[in-house]
Write an enzyme that holds these catalytic residues in place. Structure first.
Site, PDB file in Angstrom:
ATOM      1  N   GLY A  13      43.969  30.941 -37.385  1.00  0.00           N
ATOM      2  CA  GLY A  13      42.928  31.669 -38.118  1.00  0.00           C
ATOM      3  C   GLY A  13      42.519  31.118 -39.467  1.00  0.00           C
ATOM      4  N   SER A  19      40.523  31.869 -46.362  1.00  0.00           N
ATOM      5  CA  SER A  19      40.978  32.665 -45.216  1.00  0.00           C
ATOM      6  C   SER A  19      42.299  33.343 -45.550  1.00  0.00           C
ATOM      7  CB  SER A  19      41.228  31.763 -43.999  1.00  0.00           C
ATOM      8  OG  SER A  19      40.029  31.260 -43.492  1.00  0.00           O
ATOM      9  N   VAL A  65      40.786  31.117 -28.727  1.00  0.00           N
ATOM     10  CA  VAL A  65      41.498  32.167 -27.985  1.00  0.00           C
ATOM     11  C   VAL A  65      40.641  32.839 -26.912  1.00  0.00           C
ATOM     12  CG1 VAL A  65      43.179  32.658 -29.817  1.00  0.00           C
ATOM     13  CG2 VAL A  65      41.025  33.955 -29.726  1.00  0.00           C
ATOM     14  N   TYR A 156      31.424  48.794 -40.274  1.00  0.00           N
ATOM     15  CA  TYR A 156      32.523  48.116 -39.574  1.00  0.00           C
ATOM     16  C   TYR A 156      32.357  48.271 -38.055  1.00  0.00           C
ATOM     17  CZ  TYR A 156      37.122  45.917 -39.412  1.00  0.00           C
ATOM     18  OH  TYR A 156      38.155  45.033 -39.205  1.00  0.00           O
ATOM     19  N   LYS A 163      40.039  47.041 -33.681  1.00  0.00           N
ATOM     20  CA  LYS A 163      41.281  47.054 -34.483  1.00  0.00           C
ATOM     21  C   LYS A 163      42.208  48.177 -34.025  1.00  0.00           C
ATOM     22  CE  LYS A 163      40.583  43.625 -37.435  1.00  0.00           C
ATOM     23  NZ  LYS A 163      41.239  42.326 -37.212  1.00  0.00           N
ATOM     24  N   LEU A 195      35.043  34.378 -44.945  1.00  0.00           N
ATOM     25  CA  LEU A 195      33.888  34.119 -44.075  1.00  0.00           C
ATOM     26  C   LEU A 195      33.653  35.288 -43.119  1.00  0.00           C
ATOM     27  CD1 LEU A 195      34.471  30.357 -43.170  1.00  0.00           C
ATOM     28  CD2 LEU A 195      32.704  31.315 -44.671  1.00  0.00           C
TER      29      LEU A 195
END
Ligand SMILES: NC(=O)c1ccc[n+]([C@@H]2O[C@H](COP(=O)([O-])OP(=O)(O)OC[C@H]3O[C@@H](n4cnc5c(N)ncnc54)[C@H](O)[C@@H]3O)[C@@H](O)[C@H]2O)c1
Length: 259
Positions: A13, A19, A65, A156, A163, A195
């Site tokens: 990631g 990040s 992924v 969101y 999540k 980002l």
């Protein structure tokens, strides 16, 4: 001597210096871990290799992924470098940009919902499913989540359900892997300008709101998250699994702030 001395940590990631995964990789390297990094695509390879150089890591592997074959291939390549892995950090999420602003019901689509859950949640289970044979006796897995899993947060949108699914994944994976000695936890981080966050509508106002109203009266940093991640993946946290730990300056604990 660092508290991760002798540990081998795979950190996914990293897309930039900012990040969350970069903060985690730096903290883990500082505490003595050997770190391997992954990059999503050729465009990001150079940046990830720069970070690898900075932290003295010699392993940088491609990993998208979206494909189980790519996950298996990454572990095969890692297996040629390391006999076992002690730590796996999943710091990956994706939802189409148009899904991350405005009304939830107006922006949600079947394809967007599926993609967000695939990349942001299933991929964590897949990293465990295809890597478990290589996990050491006291391995630790960690993922990154957000308050939108348990509260409706403006803009969101579909990442909230994704999540929530990721947090359920943490508990199911912890139950599955606990008997073999592997722990699974999540960090729910407060908003940080990365980002991925830049794609969320109203992120600037969100950062200002949290800085003004959280108990610590500031936004958290990738260093804050990195330090907590290093602890959770170390033997200092040997009794903790299936948990979501909030690194958000206490924001999630207050119901009202009269500033
Ligand atoms: N920044 C925040 O405010 C914040 C808060 C809480 C949780 N998080 C979570 O932290 C994690 C890391 O995000 P970040 O904020 O550091 O942003 P970032 O953009 O720096 O990192 C997101 C990473 O996901 C990777 N990714 C996306 N799709 C992928 C795929 N198909 N295969 C492999 N990698 C893929 C990207 O390459 C990138 O490295 C995410 O799970 C995010 O939801 C972020």
């Amino acid at each position: 001597m660092g508290f991760l001395n002798g540990k081998r940590a795979l950190v996914t990631g990293v897309a930039s210096n900012r990040s969350i995964a970069a903060g985690i990789a730096r903290a883990m390297a500082r505490e003595g871990a050997e770190v391997a990094l992954t990059f999503q695509n050729d465009k990001l390879q150079g940046r990830v290799e720069e970070l690898a150089k900075e932290i003295g890591s010699s392993i940088c592997l491609p990993l998208d992924v979206a494909s189980d074959e790519a996950i298996v291939g990454m572990y095969e390549a890692l297996g040629r470098e390391w006999p076992t892995v002690d730590v796996v950090v999943h710091s990956i999420a994706y939802a189409p940009r148009e899904a991350l602003s405005g009304s939830y019901l107006e922006s949600v689509t079947r394809d967007g919902f599926t993609l967000a859950h695939d990349i942001s949640s299933y991929s964590f289970a897949a990293l465990a499913k295809y890597g478990r044979e290589q996990f050491s006796e006291r391995a630790a897995l960690l993922t990154l989540t957000y308050l939108g899993a348990i509260r409706a947060i403006p803009n969101y949108n579909v990442m909230g359900p994704a999540k929530a699914s990721l947090e359920a994944n943490i508990r199911f994976m912890a139950a599955d892997l606990g008997p073999s000695g592997t722990r699974v936890n999540g960090i729910s981080a407060g908003p940080i300008k990365t980002l991925a966050a830049a794609g969320i509508g109203g992120i600037r106002q969100m950062l200002q709101h949290v800085a003004a109203t959280s108990p610590m009266r500031r936004n958290v940093t990738i260093e804050d998250v990195g330090n907590a991640a290093a602890f959770l993946c170390s033997d200092l946290a040997a009794g903790i699994t299936g948990e979501v730990i909030y690194v958000d300056g206490g924001y999630s604990n207050v119901g009202m702030s009269l500033t």
